[in-house]
Design a protein around this motif. Structure first.
Motif, PDB file in Angstrom:
ATOM      1  N   VAL A   1     -11.928 -11.971 -22.288  1.00  0.00           N
ATOM      2  CA  VAL A   1     -11.779 -13.377 -21.897  1.00  0.00           C
ATOM      3  C   VAL A   1     -11.853 -14.291 -23.119  1.00  0.00           C
ATOM      4  CG1 VAL A   1     -12.662 -15.200 -20.390  1.00  0.00           C
ATOM      5  CG2 VAL A   1     -12.876 -12.801 -19.701  1.00  0.00           C
ATOM      6  N   HIS A   2     -10.881 -15.183 -23.228  1.00  0.00           N
ATOM      7  CA  HIS A   2     -10.822 -16.120 -24.358  1.00  0.00           C
ATOM      8  C   HIS A   2     -12.030 -17.060 -24.316  1.00  0.00           C
ATOM      9  CE1 HIS A   2      -9.332 -19.119 -27.147  1.00  0.00           C
ATOM     10  NE2 HIS A   2      -8.312 -18.303 -27.457  1.00  0.00           N
ATOM     11  N   PRO A   3     -12.631 -17.315 -25.492  1.00  0.00           N
ATOM     12  CA  PRO A   3     -13.810 -18.210 -25.511  1.00  0.00           C
ATOM     13  C   PRO A   3     -13.548 -19.566 -24.847  1.00  0.00           C
ATOM     14  CG  PRO A   3     -13.473 -17.211 -27.679  1.00  0.00           C
ATOM     15  CD  PRO A   3     -12.324 -16.759 -26.808  1.00  0.00           C
ATOM     16  N   ASN A   4     -12.343 -20.097 -24.995  1.00  0.00           N
ATOM     17  CA  ASN A   4     -12.035 -21.396 -24.359  1.00  0.00           C
ATOM     18  C   ASN A   4     -12.151 -21.311 -22.848  1.00  0.00           C
ATOM     19  OD1 ASN A   4     -11.529 -22.558 -26.783  1.00  0.00           O
ATOM     20  ND2 ASN A   4      -9.271 -22.480 -26.618  1.00  0.00           N
TER      21      ASN A   4
ATOM     22  N   ASN B   1      -6.650 -21.910 -20.595  1.00  0.00           N
ATOM     23  CA  ASN B   1      -6.203 -22.048 -21.986  1.00  0.00           C
ATOM     24  C   ASN B   1      -4.682 -22.187 -22.085  1.00  0.00           C
ATOM     25  OD1 ASN B   1      -6.977 -22.288 -24.683  1.00  0.00           O
ATOM     26  ND2 ASN B   1      -6.546 -20.117 -25.102  1.00  0.00           N
ATOM     27  N   ILE B   2      -4.082 -22.767 -21.034  1.00  0.00           N
ATOM     28  CA  ILE B   2      -2.636 -23.036 -21.082  1.00  0.00           C
ATOM     29  C   ILE B   2      -2.427 -24.547 -20.937  1.00  0.00           C
ATOM     30  CG2 ILE B   2      -0.371 -22.302 -20.224  1.00  0.00           C
ATOM     31  CD1 ILE B   2      -1.780 -20.131 -18.578  1.00  0.00           C
ATOM     32  N   PRO B   3      -2.524 -25.300 -22.041  1.00  0.00           N
ATOM     33  CA  PRO B   3      -2.342 -26.756 -21.952  1.00  0.00           C
ATOM     34  C   PRO B   3      -0.886 -27.105 -21.603  1.00  0.00           C
ATOM     35  CG  PRO B   3      -2.623 -26.056 -24.242  1.00  0.00           C
ATOM     36  CD  PRO B   3      -2.856 -24.845 -23.392  1.00  0.00           C
ATOM     37  N   PRO B   4      -0.624 -28.351 -21.207  1.00  0.00           N
ATOM     38  CA  PRO B   4       0.685 -28.751 -20.683  1.00  0.00           C
ATOM     39  C   PRO B   4       1.858 -28.391 -21.578  1.00  0.00           C
ATOM     40  CG  PRO B   4      -0.880 -30.504 -20.353  1.00  0.00           C
ATOM     41  CD  PRO B   4      -1.587 -29.451 -21.152  1.00  0.00           C
ATOM     42  N   ASP B   5       1.692 -28.497 -22.894  1.00  0.00           N
ATOM     43  CA  ASP B   5       2.848 -28.256 -23.770  1.00  0.00           C
ATOM     44  C   ASP B   5       2.943 -26.796 -24.206  1.00  0.00           C
ATOM     45  OD1 ASP B   5       0.504 -28.346 -25.121  1.00  0.00           O
ATOM     46  OD2 ASP B   5       1.238 -29.484 -26.851  1.00  0.00           O
ATOM     47  N   HIS B   6       2.124 -25.933 -23.598  1.00  0.00           N
ATOM     48  CA  HIS B   6       2.072 -24.532 -24.032  1.00  0.00           C
ATOM     49  C   HIS B   6       3.296 -23.763 -23.525  1.00  0.00           C
ATOM     50  CE1 HIS B   6       0.592 -20.523 -24.801  1.00  0.00           C
ATOM     51  NE2 HIS B   6      -0.452 -21.027 -25.444  1.00  0.00           N
TER      52      HIS B   6
ATOM     53  N   GLY C   1      -0.717  -7.221 -25.647  1.00  0.00           N
ATOM     54  CA  GLY C   1       0.019  -8.118 -24.758  1.00  0.00           C
ATOM     55  C   GLY C   1      -0.503  -9.518 -24.968  1.00  0.00           C
ATOM     56  N   TYR C   2       0.343 -10.491 -24.789  1.00  0.00           N
ATOM     57  CA  TYR C   2      -0.122 -11.861 -25.011  1.00  0.00           C
ATOM     58  C   TYR C   2      -0.315 -12.613 -23.700  1.00  0.00           C
ATOM     59  CZ  TYR C   2      -0.461 -16.692 -26.104  1.00  0.00           C
ATOM     60  OH  TYR C   2      -0.912 -17.971 -26.140  1.00  0.00           O
ATOM     61  N   PHE C   3      -1.521 -13.048 -23.479  1.00  0.00           N
ATOM     62  CA  PHE C   3      -1.840 -13.958 -22.378  1.00  0.00           C
ATOM     63  C   PHE C   3      -2.818 -14.967 -22.941  1.00  0.00           C
ATOM     64  CE2 PHE C   3      -0.937  -9.774 -20.686  1.00  0.00           C
ATOM     65  CZ  PHE C   3       0.069 -10.047 -19.775  1.00  0.00           C
ATOM     66  N   PRO C   4      -2.568 -16.239 -22.767  1.00  0.00           N
ATOM     67  CA  PRO C   4      -3.397 -17.259 -23.427  1.00  0.00           C
ATOM     68  C   PRO C   4      -4.873 -17.179 -23.054  1.00  0.00           C
ATOM     69  CG  PRO C   4      -1.441 -18.229 -22.418  1.00  0.00           C
ATOM     70  CD  PRO C   4      -1.509 -16.817 -21.957  1.00  0.00           C
ATOM     71  N   PHE C   5      -5.169 -16.571 -21.889  1.00  0.00           N
ATOM     72  CA  PHE C   5      -6.568 -16.585 -21.431  1.00  0.00           C
ATOM     73  C   PHE C   5      -7.370 -15.379 -21.873  1.00  0.00           C
ATOM     74  CE2 PHE C   5      -4.432 -14.323 -18.003  1.00  0.00           C
ATOM     75  CZ  PHE C   5      -3.253 -15.061 -17.851  1.00  0.00           C
ATOM     76  N   VAL C   6      -6.740 -14.475 -22.656  1.00  0.00           N
ATOM     77  CA  VAL C   6      -7.489 -13.332 -23.189  1.00  0.00           C
ATOM     78  C   VAL C   6      -7.215 -13.167 -24.675  1.00  0.00           C
ATOM     79  CG1 VAL C   6      -7.886 -11.925 -21.129  1.00  0.00           C
ATOM     80  CG2 VAL C   6      -5.658 -11.842 -22.271  1.00  0.00           C
ATOM     81  N   GLU C   7      -8.185 -12.628 -25.399  1.00  0.00           N
ATOM     82  CA  GLU C   7      -8.027 -12.369 -26.832  1.00  0.00           C
ATOM     83  C   GLU C   7      -9.036 -11.305 -27.251  1.00  0.00           C
ATOM     84  OE1 GLU C   7      -5.763 -13.241 -28.963  1.00  0.00           O
ATOM     85  OE2 GLU C   7      -6.810 -12.088 -30.514  1.00  0.00           O
ATOM     86  N   PRO C   8      -8.636 -10.083 -27.596  1.00  0.00           N
ATOM     87  CA  PRO C   8      -7.254  -9.614 -27.571  1.00  0.00           C
ATOM     88  C   PRO C   8      -6.753  -9.379 -26.155  1.00  0.00           C
ATOM     89  CG  PRO C   8      -8.730  -7.801 -28.074  1.00  0.00           C
ATOM     90  CD  PRO C   8      -9.588  -9.037 -27.992  1.00  0.00           C
TER      91      PRO C   8
END
Ligand code: DAH
Length: 342
Positions: free
Chosen positions: A289-292, A146-151, A249-256
């Motif tokens: 784990v993020h749904p994406n 879940n970290i696309p190129p422009d992220h 904490g923020y990590f694109p691959f987890v929520e929360p």
């Protein structure tokens, strides 16, 4: 005439042979008397001038002299060889019954020891241990998490890019992607390994360090499961109570996403270079784990959920053994390493 000369030569030579003190002197006599251009050879050259009868007599004498001298030479030579051999044996003396000198046994690196402990713990909890490559695709290291190129999160991890477009993995999280595809849901996996960041090296930063990734995917996995497993993990590792705190904490691959920090065990919270004077050490980022990420791993997020964590193994070793400089770990200094022999 020649007969007297011969027997005098033989007698004198025999005396000299008996008197020599070194193998070199002996060899010099052999060359001088018995050699191809030696004194005896000269005598046989002159035999052509003799009458046939004399030749017979002198020939016999010559052979006898040769034989006597050769025997004497060989005997002395053997004596010298034996003396040299026993001198050598004396020099190279070896006591096969003596105890061996220190064998210099190696020992497991503290990182290896802690990794093995954590693997045992998780295996006992039903987790599979997976291995992933250190050279990864950009897709597995970033896009599939879940970290696309422009992220902007790509800038959080300074990456070593390879000329073929691949990279040195910046974290063990890409093994989540491989694990989901390999195992399918439900799954429990951990993945220890080496990771790389293009970092300025100092007491708390290395370009190469170790992480241990964990992931569990099943029906109805919640934050409660995550907390249970993280507590089990930390109490097993530290074998005592540690003070922890949970921050968002923020990590694109987890929520929360969460940051699980432990109070610095080196300074007991007072502040030191390892905890950057804060008294706390980030040890266990984690989250659901993020749904994406599930979707990109081929898992239906409507049906399954999961938690994931990325344990800083290197930092953990530093906490456990109160090591205040990360560079010690890869430094290869035996004075450091032998402290962990057991
Ligand atoms: N991969 C992250 C890093 O290296 C750590 C991490 C954070 C891993 C949260 C996770 C997680 O699995 O859920 O910075």
């Amino acid at each position: 005439m020649i007969e007297t000369q011969l027997s005098e030569l033989a007698a004198a030579t025999e005396a000299r042979i008996a008197a020599v003190t070194t193998a070199e002197e002996l060899e010099a006599i052999r060359v001088e008397v018995l050699g191809r251009k030696g004194r005896l050879a000269e005598v046989s050259k002159d035999m052509g001038k003799l009458s046939p009868e004399q030749r017979g007599v002198v020939g016999k004498l010559l052979n006898a002299a040769k034989q006597t001298l050769e025997t004497a030479l060989t005997a002395r030579k053997t004596a010298f060889d034996e003396a040299a051999l026993s001198a050598r044996l004396e020099r190279e003396w070896l006591d096969l019954t003596a105890p061996a000198a220190g064998a210099g046994l190696g020992s497991l690196h503290p990182l290896t020891q802690i990794q093995a402990e954590i693997e045992d713990l998780f295996v006992s909890l039903g987790f599979t241990v997976l291995d992933g490559p250190e050279v990864e695709t950009e897709f597995n290291n970033f896009d599939a998490l879940n970290i696309p190129p422009d992220h902007p999160a790509r800038d959080m991890q300074d990456t070593f890019w390879l000329s073929n477009g691949h990279l040195l993995r910046t974290h063990t999280s890409p093994v989540q992607v491989r694990g989901m595809k390999k195992l399918g849901p439900p799954l429990r996996m951990i993945a220890p390994g080496r990771v790389f960041r293009n970092e300025e090296v100092d007491a708390s930063h290395e370009h190469t360090f170790y992480q241990l990734e964990g992931m569990m995917v099943d029906k109805d996995v919640s934050v409660a499961h995550l907390i249970y497993f993280m507590k089990t993990l930390l109490s097993a590792i530290f074998k005592r109570d540690v003070t922890v705190r949970l921050r968002p904490g923020y990590f694109p691959f987890v929520e929360p996403g969460f940051e699980l920090d432990i109070q610095c065990l080196i300074c007991q919270g007072a502040g030191c270079p390892v905890c950057k004077q804060s008294g706390w050490v980030e040890l266990l980022p984690c989250g659901l784990v993020h749904p994406n990420v599930l979707r990109l791993g081929g898992i239906d997020p409507e049906e399954y959920s999961g938690f994931a964590f990325g344990l800083g193994l290197t930092r953990l070793v530093m906490m456990r053994y109160a090591i205040d400089d990360i560079r010690q770990l890869q430094g290869g200094d035996l004075r450091f390493l032998t402290q962990f022999a057991f």
